[in-house]
Design a protein around this motif. Sequence first.
Motif, PDB file in Angstrom:
ATOM      1  N   CYS A 127      71.006  85.928  31.174  1.00 36.15           N
ATOM      2  CA  CYS A 127      71.315  87.443  32.045  1.00 36.15           C
ATOM      3  C   CYS A 127      70.145  87.832  32.721  1.00 36.15           C
ATOM      4  N   VAL A 304      77.498  82.880  32.788  1.00 33.74           N
ATOM      5  CA  VAL A 304      77.308  84.253  33.244  1.00 33.74           C
ATOM      6  C   VAL A 304      78.466  84.544  34.058  1.00 33.74           C
ATOM      7  N   CYS A 360      77.547  89.589  31.178  1.00 33.02           N
ATOM      8  CA  CYS A 360      76.247  90.169  31.025  1.00 33.02           C
ATOM      9  C   CYS A 360      76.239  91.506  30.892  1.00 33.02           C
TER      10      CYS A 360
END
Length: 578
Positions: A127, A304, A360
Amino acid sequence: NIRHVDTHERRSTDHKDIPPQQIARTERFRQSTVSKQERKKSLVGPTPSISKSNVDNAVVHNANLGWKPPPNAGENGTGVAMVTSQLIREQLIQMEDGYKKYGFNEFVSNAISLHRSLPPRYNEQECRSIQYRSDLPDASVVIIFYNEALSALLRTVHSVLDRSPPHLLRQVVLVDDFSNLADLGAPLDDYVSRLGKVSVVRATSREGLIRARLLGLRHVTATTVVFLDSHCECAEGWLEPLLSRIAENASHVVVPRIHSIDSKTFEYKQTNLDKLYVGTFQWNLLFSWMPVQPAEKRRRKSSVDPVRSPTMAGGLFAIDRDYFYKLGTYDPGMKIWGGENLELSFKIWMCDGTLEMIPCSNVGHVFRSRSPYGSGNNIATNLARLAAVWLDDYRVYFEQDKFSYKPENVGDVSERQELRRRLKCHSFGWYMKHVLPEKYLPADLVAHGQITNKLYNVTINMFAGNLSVTIINDEKRFSYMPTEWSMYIGQATIFRGDYCWDADQATAAVVLQKCHDNGGSQTWTYFPGLQRLHHLSSGRCVQLAEDAKLAQGFKVVLSLCNHGNPSQRWLWDKSPVL
Ligand code: LR7
Ligand code: MN
């Protein structure tokens, strides 16, 4: 409860490892700590309802009763365990009171810093390496509350202020849905007036969460609006990924990864990354979680990437303000609690938007041990309206549900139907085919509904994450709707949402576990003639435990199958096939 302590100690002594923002936060926390002298003073004088840090008030208050929270209580997301046997009467009363009023342990909430730290995200590295564009839209955060525990509400507010880049956070709008607790009045106004960016809007009568959010929305000045419940904690980096996804397209509606804050200990329980959950629904039109389905797993390229979510839980989401208006916001005919989450979810997908969970972005939410509002007609009204407007022919599956559906509850939905026509939305069949193709239809059901034992007049519920048995229609013990279970063709599990019946080897109790789809101890058979629920791997039958015949301590266990035993007879009230 102590699994984070080691990391925490290293983090707070070895500053090299700590990102700058985090040091700043630690400093702020120190500064807000009341000095020893001030503490003494407030012990003798009257205690203001909120001082700079109500945490210290809580410490003083609790110290009077002889209990002191451990140093750094709750830091790094750890839980604070209270051993009830060690509490004195006043403390027990105070704790019970908190559960009654708020559905969580207010006593512990008060003992934890309003600025407490949380553990780093599981996917911290991935992230952090994402570069967000520099022209992200800004956000107004709307937090609605009704009779919320002050410390929980303020911790929500501070987590937003502490962990949102200032230039992206336009304002925080608190909406008081006509609470009647003294400390949520003038003392709250006074406290937030010192925070900047935060304002309190007050409803002049009890509106319910749907209209309370609409009231907040009218005060929103930013490009996007983020809604939060009044008992949340936003983790580091929570806001940017949400805004970034909206920046790509205003019809992207996004939710964070929601972690559970324990209602007893306030432990921030981060769920493992390889167990991602998204939203689905039951045919009684209540929200439930489900594991990310294989097709969606294949579609995503990295850990992500946004995860498409067929529905949202409802309380925590970010949306472009104008897009929300374009979608017709909420149905203002919905009262108090429930239904609005699925209405918005269906509408987003059916009217050409997308609903995604952003891995994230991480936010904790206190899942209450009980609902303080009770069940009753409000939710039935809301769900009936939802079905009438959005479900097309699929409505019958909901209408067969005798617990939730009363036709007279629908009322006038012509405006909402007109909205749907105006937006030229897809059919519900389209939604089922393209958004939730994995969903079984009630026609595929082997058995469904409430599972009851008629002799003892009890029903098996899911409560606080486990199985419990309650007297049928006992509203006092069970304020949500009766729990429905399902069994489908080709799938020998008894489940609800992502929870499956399982057996605890040690105690022979029937328990709930996350469904693993590998059969084993989660395999069951129902014999309608014998009214028997049979556990395959143990060869035993589900039985109401002996102590269940007393008023308390209801549970179900596995026992040798015995046709003569009335404690082993179970009926499903809606079994289409069998
Ligand atoms: O009359 C009311 N007026 C209010 O302002 C009743 C409630 N509220 C406020 C309340 O203070 C809280 O901030 O509304 C918010 C939600 O109420 P909760 O916390 O009692 O609801 P919940 O967390 O049990 O329920 C979930 O489903 C609801 C259905 O209507 C709402 O959509 C909630 O926002 C939603 N919560 C979440 O999605 C949190 C995430 C996890 C889950 C599930
Ligand atoms: Mn909530």
